[in-house]
Design an enzyme around this catalytic site. Structure first.
Site, PDB file in Angstrom:
ATOM      1  N   TYR A 298      14.293  24.363  17.252  1.00  0.00           N
ATOM      2  CA  TYR A 298      13.564  23.799  16.023  1.00  0.00           C
ATOM      3  C   TYR A 298      12.136  24.650  15.962  1.00  0.00           C
ATOM      4  O   TYR A 298      11.644  24.998  14.874  1.00  0.00           O
ATOM      5  CB  TYR A 298      13.009  22.375  16.355  1.00  0.00           C
ATOM      6  CG  TYR A 298      14.208  21.572  15.946  1.00  0.00           C
ATOM      7  CD1 TYR A 298      14.196  21.083  14.662  1.00  0.00           C
ATOM      8  CD2 TYR A 298      14.985  20.986  16.663  1.00  0.00           C
ATOM      9  CE1 TYR A 298      15.252  20.229  14.432  1.00  0.00           C
ATOM     10  CE2 TYR A 298      16.177  20.244  16.550  1.00  0.00           C
ATOM     11  CZ  TYR A 298      15.997  19.600  15.240  1.00  0.00           C
ATOM     12  OH  TYR A 298      17.004  18.868  14.809  1.00  0.00           O
TER      13      TYR A 298
ATOM     14  N   GLU B 227      18.361  13.187  18.619  1.00  0.00           N
ATOM     15  CA  GLU B 227      19.630  13.922  18.986  1.00  0.00           C
ATOM     16  C   GLU B 227      19.503  13.856  20.479  1.00  0.00           C
ATOM     17  O   GLU B 227      20.622  13.624  21.014  1.00  0.00           O
ATOM     18  CB  GLU B 227      19.287  15.462  18.372  1.00  0.00           C
ATOM     19  CG  GLU B 227      19.775  15.798  17.069  1.00  0.00           C
ATOM     20  CD  GLU B 227      19.006  16.881  16.465  1.00  0.00           C
ATOM     21  OE1 GLU B 227      18.757  17.845  17.107  1.00  0.00           O
ATOM     22  OE2 GLU B 227      18.950  17.040  15.170  1.00  0.00           O
TER      23      GLU B 227
ATOM     24  N   TYR C   6      33.592  12.179  13.159  1.00  0.00           N
ATOM     25  CA  TYR C   6      34.436  13.541  13.371  1.00  0.00           C
ATOM     26  C   TYR C   6      34.362  14.210  14.650  1.00  0.00           C
ATOM     27  O   TYR C   6      33.319  13.869  15.377  1.00  0.00           O
ATOM     28  CB  TYR C   6      33.781  14.426  12.352  1.00  0.00           C
ATOM     29  CG  TYR C   6      32.429  14.556  12.149  1.00  0.00           C
ATOM     30  CD1 TYR C   6      31.537  15.320  13.090  1.00  0.00           C
ATOM     31  CD2 TYR C   6      31.632  14.038  11.014  1.00  0.00           C
ATOM     32  CE1 TYR C   6      30.412  15.468  13.037  1.00  0.00           C
ATOM     33  CE2 TYR C   6      30.233  14.104  10.830  1.00  0.00           C
ATOM     34  CZ  TYR C   6      29.522  14.544  11.874  1.00  0.00           C
ATOM     35  OH  TYR C   6      28.210  14.662  11.964  1.00  0.00           O
TER      36      TYR C   6
ATOM     37  N   ARG D 215      33.372  23.784  13.135  1.00  0.00           N
ATOM     38  CA  ARG D 215      33.519  22.768  12.096  1.00  0.00           C
ATOM     39  C   ARG D 215      33.764  21.388  12.383  1.00  0.00           C
ATOM     40  O   ARG D 215      34.220  21.110  13.529  1.00  0.00           O
ATOM     41  CB  ARG D 215      35.069  23.525  11.431  1.00  0.00           C
ATOM     42  CG  ARG D 215      35.048  24.872  10.780  1.00  0.00           C
ATOM     43  CD  ARG D 215      34.390  24.981   9.852  1.00  0.00           C
ATOM     44  NE  ARG D 215      34.377  26.396   9.042  1.00  0.00           N
ATOM     45  CZ  ARG D 215      33.673  27.455   9.266  1.00  0.00           C
ATOM     46  NH1 ARG D 215      32.678  27.257  10.328  1.00  0.00           N
ATOM     47  NH2 ARG D 215      33.918  28.539   8.797  1.00  0.00           N
TER      48      ARG D 215
ATOM     49  N   TYR E 116      35.805  18.062  11.913  1.00  0.00           N
ATOM     50  CA  TYR E 116      37.104  17.613  11.255  1.00  0.00           C
ATOM     51  C   TYR E 116      37.174  16.027  11.604  1.00  0.00           C
ATOM     52  O   TYR E 116      37.038  15.794  12.842  1.00  0.00           O
ATOM     53  CB  TYR E 116      38.294  18.386  11.806  1.00  0.00           C
ATOM     54  CG  TYR E 116      38.234  19.582  11.233  1.00  0.00           C
ATOM     55  CD1 TYR E 116      38.635  19.902   9.794  1.00  0.00           C
ATOM     56  CD2 TYR E 116      38.349  20.430  12.107  1.00  0.00           C
ATOM     57  CE1 TYR E 116      38.508  21.270   9.520  1.00  0.00           C
ATOM     58  CE2 TYR E 116      38.300  22.102  11.749  1.00  0.00           C
ATOM     59  CZ  TYR E 116      38.381  22.307  10.504  1.00  0.00           C
ATOM     60  OH  TYR E 116      38.598  23.622  10.046  1.00  0.00           O
TER      61      TYR E 116
ATOM     62  N   GLY F 215      40.623  13.769   1.966  1.00  0.00           N
ATOM     63  CA  GLY F 215      39.474  12.983   2.193  1.00  0.00           C
ATOM     64  C   GLY F 215      40.053  11.785   2.662  1.00  0.00           C
ATOM     65  O   GLY F 215      39.504  10.756   3.041  1.00  0.00           O
TER      66      GLY F 215
ATOM     67  N   PHE G 223      32.358  16.059   2.765  1.00  0.00           N
ATOM     68  CA  PHE G 223      32.776  17.317   3.792  1.00  0.00           C
ATOM     69  C   PHE G 223      31.941  18.307   3.218  1.00  0.00           C
ATOM     70  O   PHE G 223      31.981  18.914   2.289  1.00  0.00           O
ATOM     71  CB  PHE G 223      34.216  17.660   3.604  1.00  0.00           C
ATOM     72  CG  PHE G 223      35.179  16.519   4.086  1.00  0.00           C
ATOM     73  CD1 PHE G 223      35.142  15.517   5.032  1.00  0.00           C
ATOM     74  CD2 PHE G 223      36.697  16.566   3.706  1.00  0.00           C
ATOM     75  CE1 PHE G 223      35.851  14.572   5.523  1.00  0.00           C
ATOM     76  CE2 PHE G 223      37.608  15.784   4.156  1.00  0.00           C
ATOM     77  CZ  PHE G 223      37.223  14.617   4.952  1.00  0.00           C
ATOM     78  N   GLY G 224      31.214  19.082   4.380  1.00  0.00           N
ATOM     79  CA  GLY G 224      30.165  20.090   4.273  1.00  0.00           C
ATOM     80  C   GLY G 224      28.947  19.514   3.909  1.00  0.00           C
ATOM     81  O   GLY G 224      28.864  18.302   4.227  1.00  0.00           O
ATOM     82  N   PRO G 225      27.989  20.289   3.609  1.00  0.00           N
ATOM     83  CA  PRO G 225      26.647  19.785   3.434  1.00  0.00           C
ATOM     84  C   PRO G 225      26.603  18.331   2.539  1.00  0.00           C
ATOM     85  O   PRO G 225      27.396  18.246   1.294  1.00  0.00           O
ATOM     86  CB  PRO G 225      25.776  20.942   2.600  1.00  0.00           C
ATOM     87  CG  PRO G 225      26.724  22.107   3.266  1.00  0.00           C
ATOM     88  CD  PRO G 225      28.077  21.660   3.387  1.00  0.00           C
TER      89      PRO G 225
END
Length: 396
Positions: free
Chosen positions: A95, A135, A188, A204, A206, A270, A390-392
């Site tokens: 950060y 986190e 995921y 990644r 998933y 999806g 899925f993704g940003p």
């Protein structure tokens, strides 16, 4: 807490941010990767190339500036990002790097003066601490679970199964032979890879595709045109190969009582988080109505159809409907689908009329926007609609 002057100074920069748009974050990422190239081992460089991550970061910065005096309004977005960060194993010291390059970007692009830079420095520090704290909680929760772990853990591929022309499933079990942590259906798995020929480590996420069993994990991956990781998994990964996995994470998951009706609505790949939800509902013998509504191009790319049918048969109240946009002659002959064309939920209004029903959506953003608009027009409350990008992340 931020003082009134800092808040006012940050909010005064909003018009400049809006006018600049994602060019701001493009400059930021270019600068950061030039000075700290080691971060290319963490960031999804495909999302950098297509601009999705740059747009997502800009939207996050603009949202923070707009809500800087109302941080509780940002907590859902913070949770989504913090969950994703744990999949990347983001550390507190990173950060500081991001903050350095964010302030340098503001200075280089706008030359706003030290007062503005100091205000943004304070504001960023507050937000960074919110993320660092959340986190740390997630890392602790994941490590404390039965079968949980810190960092990444070595697994091996124990099964690789083609499910359609584009989708293949992969099953993993830990190299140490121990148990694995449970997860919520819809979450995921973080997959860490650096095969020979990859310029950088690739990470990644998933979706997990079945109910937790304590022994291993299953994901399903769509082979994307030009997708470095998905093509490697499809064409080169083999049973016995090793991978490193970060613990399951994610803020999209099903959490319903046994008497709550559920609709699982998906298109294409999806369906993967929906499979974990359906498997969970079936294994727990959910007593309320369960709907499975799925859209695919045709039968060649329709994965897991048999598995869905088998799970559905075990549920006391189950309705399934499949749309093929462009069915083949073989699809027609075998009657593999229920309707042709785009998903039309008005045909199934009776199945979704219960005001207590919870709706879970996943698929391309355009599809989810299309489906959510139909649901709202049919009287569904927005609060009952949950979705995963899925993704940003994008807002429907």
């Amino acid at each position: 807490m931020l003082d009134a002057q800092t808040i006012a100074t940050v909010k005064a920069t909003i018009p400049l941010l809006v006018e600049t748009g994602p060019k701001l974050t493009a400059h930021f990422y270019d600068r950061m990767f030039t000075h700290n190239p080691e971060l290319k081992e963490i960031f999804n460089m495909s999302n950098q190339r297509n601009g999705d991550q740059r747009e997502a970061l800009f939207n996050a910065i603009a949202a923070y500036a707009s809500n800087i005096e109302n941080l509780p309004a940002l907590l859902p977005a913070v949770e989504k990002i913090a969950q994703k960060h744990t999949s990347f194993q983001i550390k507190p010291e990173q950060y500081n790097i991001v903050g350095t390059h964010l302030l340098a970007t503001l200075d280089e692009m706008f030359n706003p003066g030290q007062e503005v830079l100091d205000a943004w420095g304070k504001a960023y520090g507050v937000l960074a601490n919110v993320f660092i704290h959340r986190e740390a909680e997630i890392y602790h929760e994941n490590a404390s679970k039965d079968g949980g772990w810190e960092g990444t853990r070595p697994f091996r591929i124990v099964a690789k199964t083609p499910r359609s022309a584009l989708i293949t499933s992969f099953e993993f079990e830990p190299v140490d032979g121990g148990t694995v942590a449970e997860y919520r259906p819809g979450q995921y798995l973080g997959v860490w890879l650096k095969p020979e020929g990859f310029a950088h480590q690739e990470i990644r996420q998933y979706s997990l595709t079945r109910k937790p069993d304590g022994k291993g994990y299953r994901i399903a991956v769509k082979r994307e045109d030009g997708g470095q990781v998905s093509n490697w998994l499809h064409h080169h990964a083999s049973v016995g190969d090793g991978v490193h996995l970060a613990a399951p994470a994610g803020d999209f998951f099903m959490n319903v009582a046994a008497d709550t009706p559920v609709s699982l609505i998906s298109a294409g790949v999806g369906q993967t988080p929906m499979l974990a939800m359906l498997d969970t509902l079936a294994k727990e013998q959910h007593t309320a109505q369960v709907n499975w509504f799925h859209a695919a191009e045709n039968g060649d790319v329709h994965a897991f159809a048999d598995e869905v049918s088998e799970l559905g048969r075990t549920l006391p109240r189950f309705t399934a409907h499949t749309w093929y946009r462009e069915p083949t002659e073989s699809d027609r002959a075998q009657r593999l689908f229920d309707s042709e064309g785009l998903m039309d939920l008005s045909k199934l209004e009776a199945a979704i009329s219960d005001p207590a029903m919870q709706f879970y959506l996943c698929g391309p953003v355009g599809f989810m926007q299309f489906a959510a608009k139909q649901l709202v027009s049919l009287g569904v409350n927005n609060e009952n609609i949950h979705y995963e990008c899925f993704g940003p992340h994008k807002v429907l």
